[in-house]
Design an enzyme around this catalytic site. Structure first.
Site, PDB file in Angstrom:
ATOM      1  N   LYS A  13     -54.984 -13.090 -11.736  1.00 38.38           N
ATOM      2  CA  LYS A  13     -54.746 -11.886 -10.524  1.00 38.38           C
ATOM      3  C   LYS A  13     -55.987 -11.471 -10.375  1.00 38.38           C
ATOM      4  O   LYS A  13     -56.273 -11.527  -8.930  1.00 38.38           O
ATOM      5  CB  LYS A  13     -53.848 -10.835 -11.304  1.00 38.38           C
ATOM      6  CG  LYS A  13     -53.409  -9.965 -10.266  1.00 38.38           C
ATOM      7  CD  LYS A  13     -52.396  -9.241 -11.042  1.00 38.38           C
ATOM      8  CE  LYS A  13     -52.551  -8.553 -12.201  1.00 38.38           C
ATOM      9  NZ  LYS A  13     -53.466  -7.394 -12.440  1.00 38.38           N
ATOM     10  N   ARG A  88     -47.753  -0.304 -10.567  1.00 38.98           N
ATOM     11  CA  ARG A  88     -47.276  -0.890 -11.788  1.00 38.98           C
ATOM     12  C   ARG A  88     -45.912  -0.199 -12.280  1.00 38.98           C
ATOM     13  O   ARG A  88     -45.262  -0.764 -13.288  1.00 38.98           O
ATOM     14  CB  ARG A  88     -48.341  -0.430 -12.956  1.00 38.98           C
ATOM     15  CG  ARG A  88     -49.256  -1.828 -13.229  1.00 38.98           C
ATOM     16  CD  ARG A  88     -50.245  -1.444 -13.933  1.00 38.98           C
ATOM     17  NE  ARG A  88     -50.928  -2.671 -15.253  1.00 38.98           N
ATOM     18  CZ  ARG A  88     -51.891  -3.127 -14.744  1.00 38.98           C
ATOM     19  NH1 ARG A  88     -53.023  -2.817 -13.746  1.00 38.98           N
ATOM     20  NH2 ARG A  88     -52.591  -3.959 -15.693  1.00 38.98           N
ATOM     21  N   ARG A 127     -60.095 -15.592 -23.028  1.00 37.71           N
ATOM     22  CA  ARG A 127     -61.116 -14.399 -22.430  1.00 37.71           C
ATOM     23  C   ARG A 127     -61.615 -13.222 -23.342  1.00 37.71           C
ATOM     24  O   ARG A 127     -62.518 -12.820 -23.285  1.00 37.71           O
ATOM     25  CB  ARG A 127     -60.038 -13.749 -21.384  1.00 37.71           C
ATOM     26  CG  ARG A 127     -60.767 -12.810 -20.321  1.00 37.71           C
ATOM     27  CD  ARG A 127     -60.312 -12.584 -19.172  1.00 37.71           C
ATOM     28  NE  ARG A 127     -59.178 -11.206 -19.620  1.00 37.71           N
ATOM     29  CZ  ARG A 127     -58.342 -10.784 -18.662  1.00 37.71           C
ATOM     30  NH1 ARG A 127     -58.237 -11.224 -17.530  1.00 37.71           N
ATOM     31  NH2 ARG A 127     -57.664  -9.657 -19.023  1.00 37.71           N
ATOM     32  N   ARG A 133     -63.408  -7.720 -24.333  1.00 41.52           N
ATOM     33  CA  ARG A 133     -62.855  -6.641 -23.782  1.00 41.52           C
ATOM     34  C   ARG A 133     -62.255  -5.760 -25.029  1.00 41.52           C
ATOM     35  O   ARG A 133     -61.636  -6.440 -25.612  1.00 41.52           O
ATOM     36  CB  ARG A 133     -61.977  -6.804 -22.690  1.00 41.52           C
ATOM     37  CG  ARG A 133     -62.499  -6.761 -21.505  1.00 41.52           C
ATOM     38  CD  ARG A 133     -61.602  -7.414 -20.412  1.00 41.52           C
ATOM     39  NE  ARG A 133     -60.078  -6.630 -20.224  1.00 41.52           N
ATOM     40  CZ  ARG A 133     -59.520  -6.598 -19.131  1.00 41.52           C
ATOM     41  NH1 ARG A 133     -59.767  -7.404 -18.115  1.00 41.52           N
ATOM     42  NH2 ARG A 133     -58.414  -6.049 -19.347  1.00 41.52           N
ATOM     43  N   ARG A 144     -49.416  -5.510 -23.721  1.00 42.30           N
ATOM     44  CA  ARG A 144     -49.813  -5.374 -22.369  1.00 42.30           C
ATOM     45  C   ARG A 144     -48.637  -6.245 -21.623  1.00 42.30           C
ATOM     46  O   ARG A 144     -48.271  -5.888 -20.483  1.00 42.30           O
ATOM     47  CB  ARG A 144     -51.188  -5.814 -22.052  1.00 42.30           C
ATOM     48  CG  ARG A 144     -52.211  -4.822 -22.456  1.00 42.30           C
ATOM     49  CD  ARG A 144     -53.759  -5.089 -22.338  1.00 42.30           C
ATOM     50  NE  ARG A 144     -54.001  -5.605 -21.066  1.00 42.30           N
ATOM     51  CZ  ARG A 144     -55.026  -6.641 -20.765  1.00 42.30           C
ATOM     52  NH1 ARG A 144     -55.436  -7.161 -21.580  1.00 42.30           N
ATOM     53  NH2 ARG A 144     -55.267  -6.839 -19.043  1.00 42.30           N
TER      54      ARG A 144
END
Ligand code: AMP
Length: 189
Positions: A13, A88, A127, A133, A144
């Site tokens: 996204k 969201r 990732r 992260r 998530r």
């Protein structure tokens, strides 16, 4: 153009949002990026948001909505924007409607990137290894995704009812997907 891009974490996204916003010349507004910038600068908002982000939970609507309201009031948003990662929740949808109604505007299109769940888990784990992260550990990734499918994906039905939803497959290379997104919106790259 006032656009929203939705899709599960790991759907690509953010990458597609950057390409699309540049192609149509509107600001790319990623609530995740704004939160991360606040966390790294240690602002009061960042301090409040961090624990939620690290746990893979949503930052409370009042904080998120105030931040987006403020961002959308900036001059660069007057001709359009691409919202990435917002709304969201139903409260956020309602907030966005009300902010835009206040200036006689509304959301024009909502792009939903669709992907295969196993594919997004493996993308996110990849990732995580690359970027480190703090919300990219496997337990948090699963949370998530669960939250997206429980709380956010159902909102697409609402935009579908309004005739605004454009579903685009997020499977394939970045370029394949961006061509599909631009075509679906009728934009010439
Ligand atoms: P993202 O980069 O869009 O995946 O966002 C990273 C994290 O920021 C999310 O897991 C949430 O903790 C928080 N966040 C971003 N956007 C929102 C939103 N619209 N509502 C609540 N929390 C958000």
């Amino acid at each position: 153009m006032r656009l929203v891009i939705m899709g599960p974490p790991g759907a690509g996204k953010g990458t597609q949002a950057v390409i699309l916003a540049a192609a149509i010349g509107v600001p790319h507004i990623s609530t995740g990026d704004i939160f991360r910038a606040n966390v790294s600068e240690g602002t009061p908002l960042g301090i409040q948001a961090q624990a939620y982000m690290d746990a893979g939970e949503y930052v409370p609507d009042d904080l998120t909505n105030a931040m987006v309201r403020d961002r959308l009031s900036k001059a660069d948003c007057s001709a359009g924007f691409l919202l990435d990662g917002y709304p969201r929740t139903l409260e956020q949808v309602e907030e966005l409607d009300s902010v835009l109604a206040g200036v006689g505007a509304s959301v024009e299109k909502v792009i939903e990137l669709t992907v295969d769940v196993d594919e997004v888990v493996s993308r996110l784990l990849g990732r995580s290894a690359e970027q480190g992260r703090s919300d990219d550990g496997e337990v948090v990734i699963r949370r998530r995704l669960e939250l997206y499918f429980e709380a956010t994906a159902p909102l697409t039905a609402l935009y579908e009812k309004r005739g605004l939803l454009v579903r685009v497959s997020g499977i394939g290379t970045v370029e394949d997907v961006s061509v599909r997104v631009l075509e679906a919106l009728g934009v010439n790259a």
